[in-house]
Design a protein around this motif. Structure first.
Motif, PDB file in Angstrom:
ATOM      1  N   LYS A  80      27.877  32.300  37.794  1.00 57.30           N
ATOM      2  CA  LYS A  80      28.442  32.834  36.564  1.00 57.30           C
ATOM      3  C   LYS A  80      29.688  32.054  36.153  1.00 57.30           C
ATOM      4  O   LYS A  80      29.871  31.725  34.976  1.00 57.30           O
ATOM      5  CB  LYS A  80      28.792  34.314  36.731  1.00 57.30           C
ATOM      6  CG  LYS A  80      29.353  34.947  35.461  1.00 57.30           C
ATOM      7  CD  LYS A  80      29.659  36.425  35.667  1.00 57.30           C
ATOM      8  CE  LYS A  80      30.259  37.032  34.396  1.00 57.30           C
ATOM      9  NZ  LYS A  80      30.583  38.476  34.586  1.00 57.30           N
ATOM     10  N   PRO A 141      38.385  42.014  31.258  1.00 53.22           N
ATOM     11  CA  PRO A 141      39.283  42.065  32.429  1.00 53.22           C
ATOM     12  C   PRO A 141      40.041  40.746  32.584  1.00 53.22           C
ATOM     13  O   PRO A 141      39.452  39.720  32.928  1.00 53.22           O
ATOM     14  CB  PRO A 141      38.333  42.316  33.599  1.00 53.22           C
ATOM     15  CG  PRO A 141      37.002  41.787  33.141  1.00 53.22           C
ATOM     16  CD  PRO A 141      36.960  42.017  31.662  1.00 53.22           C
ATOM     17  N   ASP A 143      42.040  39.814  34.785  1.00 48.43           N
ATOM     18  CA  ASP A 143      42.212  39.337  36.150  1.00 48.43           C
ATOM     19  C   ASP A 143      40.985  38.589  36.665  1.00 48.43           C
ATOM     20  O   ASP A 143      40.959  38.153  37.817  1.00 48.43           O
ATOM     21  CB  ASP A 143      42.546  40.490  37.092  1.00 48.43           C
ATOM     22  CG  ASP A 143      41.434  41.538  37.159  1.00 48.43           C
ATOM     23  OD1 ASP A 143      40.492  41.471  36.343  1.00 48.43           O
ATOM     24  OD2 ASP A 143      41.521  42.435  38.027  1.00 48.43           O
ATOM     25  N   TYR A 144      39.966  38.446  35.818  1.00 43.90           N
ATOM     26  CA  TYR A 144      38.725  37.801  36.263  1.00 43.90           C
ATOM     27  C   TYR A 144      38.979  36.365  36.709  1.00 43.90           C
ATOM     28  O   TYR A 144      38.488  35.933  37.766  1.00 43.90           O
ATOM     29  CB  TYR A 144      37.691  37.813  35.127  1.00 43.90           C
ATOM     30  CG  TYR A 144      36.386  37.137  35.496  1.00 43.90           C
ATOM     31  CD1 TYR A 144      35.430  37.783  36.265  1.00 43.90           C
ATOM     32  CD2 TYR A 144      36.123  35.822  35.095  1.00 43.90           C
ATOM     33  CE1 TYR A 144      34.245  37.168  36.621  1.00 43.90           C
ATOM     34  CE2 TYR A 144      34.941  35.190  35.440  1.00 43.90           C
ATOM     35  CZ  TYR A 144      34.005  35.857  36.201  1.00 43.90           C
ATOM     36  OH  TYR A 144      32.842  35.231  36.547  1.00 43.90           O
ATOM     37  N   LYS A 147      40.934  36.344  40.051  1.00 46.20           N
ATOM     38  CA  LYS A 147      40.113  36.771  41.182  1.00 46.20           C
ATOM     39  C   LYS A 147      39.094  35.713  41.587  1.00 46.20           C
ATOM     40  O   LYS A 147      38.719  35.619  42.751  1.00 46.20           O
ATOM     41  CB  LYS A 147      39.389  38.076  40.830  1.00 46.20           C
ATOM     42  CG  LYS A 147      40.281  39.305  40.830  1.00 46.20           C
ATOM     43  CD  LYS A 147      39.473  40.559  40.530  1.00 46.20           C
ATOM     44  CE  LYS A 147      40.324  41.813  40.633  1.00 46.20           C
ATOM     45  NZ  LYS A 147      39.546  43.040  40.322  1.00 46.20           N
ATOM     46  N   HIS A 148      38.632  34.943  40.631  1.00 44.81           N
ATOM     47  CA  HIS A 148      37.613  33.921  40.900  1.00 44.81           C
ATOM     48  C   HIS A 148      38.206  32.511  40.795  1.00 44.81           C
ATOM     49  O   HIS A 148      37.471  31.548  40.538  1.00 44.81           O
ATOM     50  CB  HIS A 148      36.452  34.069  39.911  1.00 44.81           C
ATOM     51  CG  HIS A 148      35.720  35.371  40.025  1.00 44.81           C
ATOM     52  ND1 HIS A 148      34.631  35.537  40.855  1.00 44.81           N
ATOM     53  CD2 HIS A 148      35.924  36.572  39.433  1.00 44.81           C
ATOM     54  CE1 HIS A 148      34.184  36.774  40.765  1.00 44.81           C
ATOM     55  NE2 HIS A 148      34.950  37.432  39.915  1.00 44.81           N
ATOM     56  N   SER A 225      46.188  34.453  30.649  1.00 47.22           N
ATOM     57  CA  SER A 225      45.386  35.476  31.335  1.00 47.22           C
ATOM     58  C   SER A 225      46.171  36.125  32.468  1.00 47.22           C
ATOM     59  O   SER A 225      46.027  37.320  32.738  1.00 47.22           O
ATOM     60  CB  SER A 225      44.083  34.864  31.868  1.00 47.22           C
ATOM     61  OG  SER A 225      44.313  34.060  33.013  1.00 47.22           O
ATOM     62  N   SER A 229      46.952  39.968  32.634  1.00 49.93           N
ATOM     63  CA  SER A 229      46.528  40.711  33.810  1.00 49.93           C
ATOM     64  C   SER A 229      47.696  41.482  34.404  1.00 49.93           C
ATOM     65  O   SER A 229      47.556  42.664  34.782  1.00 49.93           O
ATOM     66  CB  SER A 229      45.943  39.755  34.854  1.00 49.93           C
ATOM     67  OG  SER A 229      45.652  40.432  36.053  1.00 49.93           O
TER      68      SER A 229
END
Length: 438
Positions: A80, A141, A143-144, A147-148, A225, A229
């Motif tokens: 993704k 979101p 924080d995407y 987090k990734h 971002s 976040s």
């Protein structure tokens, strides 16, 4: 981003660039020829991984111990994320192809050829911001990305390799006249440095498009971002994170607003488009230029919070920006129209090549005042992180080393091209980057 390299072959020989003896000079003062190119193609991605992983919350962003690496491939690869990154690149390609914005002629290349460039980078920036704003409004979101983040870094590295391989294969089938001055015929050297000078797909100049858009705009939006976040999680953004994001946003806006100015830089005029620039544009910039923002996001308690400290950092940033923008603008005006009223009165040194060397104004302070401004701005970004950790200062430290190396390459070329006139210029302007120091 560094976009102030000015270096051309200067060899009037009709020998194909891939075979010219001038390349031996670059083996000495460049990046180590084939061996250096092969080594750096492996070591640079490894360095990016090491810094990104070391500066995550688990490892504490310290350099006194080796970071703990995950052995789970899912922490590095996510299809993704690969799709998101590819979609981002394709968006920037589509925006670059819009028939909107001024068309600007590039500098004369070998043989006098000049290429036409569509300069609509600022429009691409605004549309990218609009898309980000819509995503934020729709409750995406924020924080995407954080987090990734390691998976985003992997995707950008993989795509930079894919692009570099494609560029190298394509360059095998172009005429010698389209090759870069530093092309040697060596696989590893040409893969790293770039074999073809200005690879294009139709009207799309790949090097010009990649130089400022996917990496630079992406860098800014990653910062945004992180701010969004942090606000979504706590209802506030720490002053240091807001300040470094503001600093870097100004830098990106400035770069895209003056997009046409990169047409006079070494990147565009003489550097081939290979792994060095592809990796730098697509992976190095978004991965490491966001390091300060990621550090403050992960460790807000360590960042500068004192108002006086933040003001002092702002002064350093402002001084750097004034020098950086003033020097670059003065250079661009002088190169495009030396009779312009803003530069016509400045002292110059004539050369046997028919050009004049500007030795007054900003360019009388030191030989690379734009580098000085860049270093001051980079230092200001890292100062927001406080002084307890060294790793957030990687960027200004690396940047200074890079600019010194680049200045040495520039000096060698200018000495070769301008001869005695360059010696006179060096006597007139004795300092290379930092007045009274270096």
């Amino acid at each position: 981003m560094v976009r102030n390299r000015l270096k051309t072959n200067g060899n009037s020989s009709t020998t194909p660039p891939a075979k010219q003896e001038v390349t031996s000079q670059h083996d000495v003062i460049g990046f180590g020829g084939a061996v250096g190119g092969a080594a750096l193609s492996v070591l640079l991605p490894a360095l990016v991984y090491a810094i990104v992983i070391a500066c995550d919350k688990r490892n504490g962003c310290v350099i006194t111990r080796l970071p703990s690496f995950s052995v789970d491939l899912k922490d590095y690869f996510d299809m993704k994320v690969f799709g998101v990154v590819l979609s981002w690149y394709l968006l920037q390609v589509l925006l670059a192809l819009l028939p909107i914005g001024p068309q600007v002629m590039g500098q004369p290349l070998k043989g006098g050829k000049r290429l036409l460039y569509r300069c609509n980078g600022f429009l691409a920036l605004l549309i990218s911001i609009l898309i980000f704003a819509v995503a934020l409004h729709q409750g995406a979101p924020m924080d995407y990305i954080h987090k990734h983040w390691l998976q985003f870094v992997t995707a950008s590295i993989v795509y930079s390799f894919v692009l570099a391989v494609g560029l190298y294969i394509h360059a095998l089938y172009v005429p010698d006249s389209e090759l870069a001055p530093e092309a040697t015929g060596s696989l590893f050297n040409d893969f790293f440095m770039g074999r073809e000078l200005n690879p294009r797909v139709g009207s799309l100049d790949l090097k010009f498009m990649c130089e400022l858009r996917p990496g630079l705009i992406g860098w800014m939006l990653v910062d945004w971002s992180l701010c969004a976040s942090q606000y979504q999680q706590s209802g506030a953004v720490t002053p240091a994170l807001a300040l470094v994001t503001l600093f870097q946003t100004i830098y990106v806006f400035d770069a895209l607003k003056h997009e046409s100015s990169i047409l006079t830089t070494m990147d565009i005029i003489t550097e081939g488009f290979g792994f060095m620039l592809a990796f730098g544009d697509l992976a190095w910039v978004p991965a490491l230029y966001t390091l300060q923002a990621h550090f403050i996001y992960n460790f807000p308690e360590l960042a500068v919070s004192n108002v006086y400290g933040l003001v002092a950092i702002g002064i350093v940033k402002a001084a750097g920006y004034i020098i950086f923008r003033g020097a670059n603008s003065q250079k661009d005006v002088f190169r495009n129209n030396p009779n312009d009223s803003s530069v016509a009165h400045l002292a110059t040194i004539p050369t046997s090549a028919g050009k004049k060397l500007l030795c007054a104004g900003y360019w009388g302070i030191c030989r690379r005042p734009n580098y000085l401004g860049d270093i001051l701005m980079a230092t200001a970004w890292s100062l927001t992180c406080g002084t307890t950790h060294l790793l957030p200062y990687f960027y200004p430290i690396y940047f200074f080393i890079l600019l010194v190396h680049r200045q040495i390459r520039d000096e060698a070329y200018c000495k070769q091209k301008y001869g005695a006139a360059w010696d006179s210029y060096c006597k007139k302007v004795p300092y290379r980057i930092i007045p009274y120091v270096f």
